[in-house]
Design a protein around this motif. Structure first.
Motif, mmCIF file in Angstrom:
data_model
loop_
_atom_site.group_PDB
_atom_site.id
_atom_site.type_symbol
_atom_site.label_atom_id
_atom_site.label_comp_id
_atom_site.label_asym_id
_atom_site.label_seq_id
_atom_site.Cartn_x
_atom_site.Cartn_y
_atom_site.Cartn_z
ATOM 1 N N HIS A 83 0.830 -1.196 0.000
ATOM 2 C CA HIS A 83 0.000 0.000 0.000
ATOM 3 C C HIS A 83 0.870 1.253 0.000
ATOM 4 O O HIS A 83 1.819 1.375 0.794
ATOM 5 N N VAL A 84 0.531 2.192 -0.882
ATOM 6 C CA VAL A 84 1.266 3.447 -1.014
ATOM 7 C C VAL A 84 0.270 4.591 -0.891
ATOM 8 O O VAL A 84 -0.708 4.665 -1.649
ATOM 9 N N LEU A 85 0.509 5.480 0.062
ATOM 10 C CA LEU A 85 -0.341 6.645 0.251
ATOM 11 C C LEU A 85 0.326 7.856 -0.402
ATOM 12 O O LEU A 85 1.485 8.160 -0.107
ATOM 13 N N LEU A 86 -0.400 8.509 -1.295
ATOM 14 C CA LEU A 86 0.089 9.707 -1.966
ATOM 15 C C LEU A 86 -0.532 10.918 -1.285
ATOM 16 O O LEU A 86 -1.738 11.134 -1.360
ATOM 17 N N ILE A 87 0.287 11.696 -0.603
ATOM 18 C CA ILE A 87 -0.232 12.839 0.148
ATOM 19 C C ILE A 87 0.195 14.140 -0.511
ATOM 20 O O ILE A 87 1.143 14.178 -1.314
ATOM 21 N N ARG A 88 -0.513 15.187 -0.164
ATOM 22 C CA ARG A 88 -0.232 16.505 -0.715
ATOM 23 C C ARG A 88 -0.456 17.552 0.355
ATOM 24 O O ARG A 88 -1.418 17.465 1.124
ATOM 25 N N ASP A 89 0.417 18.533 0.437
ATOM 26 C CA ASP A 89 0.275 19.612 1.402
ATOM 27 C C ASP A 89 -1.107 20.242 1.217
ATOM 28 O O ASP A 89 -1.460 20.663 0.112
ATOM 29 N N PRO A 90 -1.913 20.322 2.293
ATOM 30 C CA PRO A 90 -3.264 20.876 2.136
ATOM 31 C C PRO A 90 -3.271 22.334 1.703
ATOM 32 O O PRO A 90 -4.259 22.807 1.145
ATOM 33 N N ARG A 91 -2.179 23.049 1.954
ATOM 34 C CA ARG A 91 -2.115 24.429 1.463
ATOM 35 C C ARG A 91 -2.113 24.459 -0.054
ATOM 36 O O ARG A 91 -2.763 25.302 -0.685
ATOM 37 N N ASP A 92 -1.384 23.523 -0.665
ATOM 38 C CA ASP A 92 -1.383 23.430 -2.122
ATOM 39 C C ASP A 92 -2.738 22.952 -2.642
ATOM 40 O O ASP A 92 -3.251 23.462 -3.646
ATOM 41 N N ALA A 93 -3.289 21.945 -1.971
ATOM 42 C CA ALA A 93 -4.566 21.396 -2.419
ATOM 43 C C ALA A 93 -5.677 22.441 -2.344
ATOM 44 O O ALA A 93 -6.479 22.585 -3.273
ATOM 45 N N LEU A 94 -5.718 23.184 -1.241
ATOM 46 C CA LEU A 94 -6.756 24.202 -1.093
ATOM 47 C C LEU A 94 -6.571 25.334 -2.099
ATOM 48 O O LEU A 94 -7.553 25.872 -2.622
ATOM 49 N N ALA A 95 -5.326 25.702 -2.371
ATOM 50 C CA ALA A 95 -5.085 26.762 -3.346
ATOM 51 C C ALA A 95 -5.656 26.397 -4.705
ATOM 52 O O ALA A 95 -6.146 27.261 -5.430
#
Length: 217
Positions: A83-95
């Motif tokens: 299993h591999v979780l791909l995460i992203r900084d929520p500041r980038d995602a919200l922008a």
């Protein structure tokens, strides 16, 4: 077809596959607008990996199930898979998401689901899943692809690096000071969940397992 039946079908296909047919079955768990398309293309270019819901007899099988499908998991779900979780900084995602959607919840970014999945895998295996941060990956995609292959215990193929991040992948960060009201509250809710996962992210110094396979000329 509902998420429950689709998930059960995917699980049954994996369970029915023989040990000889698969070296490694991999699931990518991603929030929206992530590096998942890039990784799917990179693995598809290997020539030894099935990408999608159905295996095609290759020694690798890469799947990208929806985080919303976690409701159907059973007691033995996911055992024997990587299993591999791909995460992203929520500041980038919200922008990126706020100009398109006026109402957002933490679940829309996928972080609560990824944290629950993280806990489940640790409980089942005693080891955390692999976590790849989008920002880190895009700064050094080649190094991260090599480290991912080492973690999986498979050879790196040079063809993987010929995949190119396309439009719609993670962009620039909006400074938190520019987020106001509900968006600022949502960021405050999501940042601890993101940071918890980020501390387990993939690093470049994963121990070497197998050699690299050069692309033929």
């Amino acid at each position: 077809m509902g998420l429950r039946s689709a998930g059960a079908r995917m699980h049954a296909m994996y369970q029915s596959a023989s040990a000889e047919q698969f070296v490694c079955a991999i699931r990518l768990w991603s929030g929206p607008n992530s590096i998942a398309p890039f990784l799917r293309e990179a693995f598809a270019r290997r020539g030894d990996c099935s990408v999608g819901d159905k295996p095609a007899g290759h020694p690798l099988w890469l799947q990208c199930p929806a985080l919303g499908g976690l409701s159907w998991v059973g007691a033995d779900w996911g055992d024997g898979e990587r299993h591999v979780l791909l995460i992203r900084d929520p500041r980038d995602a919200l922008a990126e998401m706020l100009p398109k959607r006026t109402e957002l919840r933490a679940e829309d970014l996928g972080l609560p689901q990824q944290n629950r999945l993280f806990e489940r895998i640790v409980d089942r295996t005693g080891q955390p899943p692999l976590i790849i941060d989008a920002g880190d990956f895009l700064r050094e995609p080649g190094a991260h692809l090599r480290a991912l292959c080492r973690w999986l215990g498979i050879a790196f193929h040079a063809h993987m690096e010929s995949a190119h991040p396309g439009a719609g992948l993670p962009g620039a960060c909006t400074p938190p000071a520019l987020l106001e009201g509900a968006a600022s509250e949502l960021l405050a809710e999501c940042l601890p969940m993101y940071r918890r996962l980020y501390q387990h992210r993939l690093l470049r110094d994963v121990p070497q397992v197998v050699g690299e396979v050069a692309a033929p000329h």
